[in-house]
Design a protein around this motif. Structure first.
Motif: not given
Length: 266
Positions: A208-211, A216
């Protein structure tokens, strides 16, 4: 392992596995051994499947070495292409594919490469159909995947396929973009292909992406997407707009991943 009938219903032996292809091959090895013994072969299900009332369930441990041994043995008997077809069928979303693949593998163990030619066998038909479905989705995605540049200079592409086709995409995009640091993210299954220049691509679970991806994006990516949307709107001829024809060439389920097709585009 033998199914038995009593006054309460049918007693069924079920082999569960971890959902991975090596785990499935280990369950298939037990399936083949049970078939050789002359008893009723077990049913194969993933760990996540629900257990029925009269099931007798056995969890099969994923053993990479054991899976490799079965793959190599059947490859010698039936050929690498036949095993590849079974692997592609496993990646599809067709129900009951696991047991049809296991029965096909057992048949290949006895008959060799001609087993997959028996199109009068419902299991063989399902295996071939499932493999074609997975390969078809992978082929379509090779033309639809859009990479976006993130602020750290890497590239990101989200997909949401019906079939688990990441492993069918890795070689294509690694060869096409050998100098790119990229991720192809299957958002349905929370896993991704990661590629670094000079290294083989690999699959990562729980990705997963942190945001959010949009937050991003690099400034250059934002400008490119805005410019592309303006170009798409400018060249479009409104009276000739044909959503039905568009969806025929590009199914609507992929539109929300394309900047020019998003309903909330600016």
């Amino acid at each position: 392992m033998r199914g038995q009938r009593d006054g309460r219903g049918t007693h069924q032996v079920v082999l569960t596995y971890d959902g991975s292809f090596p785990g499935f091959l280990c369950a298939a090895a037990d399936f083949i051994n049970a078939s050789r013994s002359g008893g009723a072969p077990p049913t194969i299900r993933g760990f996540a499947s629900s257990e029925e009332l009269f099931d007798e369930t056995f969890a099969v441990r994923c053993d990479e070495a054991r899976a490799t041994r079965l793959w190599r043995r059947l490859s010698r008997k039936a050929g690498e292409a036949s095993l590849q077809t079974c692997m592609e069928a496993f990646l599809s979303d067709l129900p009951e594919r696991e047991n049809s693949i296991a029965r096909a593998l057992a048949r290949m163990d006895n008959e060799g490469g001609k087993a997959l030619d028996a199109m009068d066998d419902p299991d063989i038909c399902l295996v071939v159909k499932a493999a074609l479905r997975a390969k078809g989705q992978a082929h379509l995605l090779k033309g639809l995947i859009r990479f976006s540049e993130l602020a750290d200079g890497s590239w990101y592409a989200p997909i949401e396929p019906d079939c688990d086709v990441l492993s069918l995409l890795g070689d294509h995009f690694a060869a096409r973009y050998p100098d790119m640091r990229f991720a192809i993210h299957d958002r349905k299954r929370n896993k991704a292909i990661l590629h670094l220049p000079g290294s083989p691509w690999r699959t990562v679970d729980g990705f997963s992406l942190t945001s959010s991806p949009e937050s991003s994006f690099s400034e250059r990516e934002r400008a490119i997407q805005a410019g592309w949307v303006r170009y798409f709107d400018t060249v479009a001829i409104a009276p000739r707009r044909n959503p039905r024809l568009q969806s025929g060439h590009m199914p609507k389920k992929y539109w929300h991943l394309l900047p020019e097709m998003k309903p909330n585009k600016k």
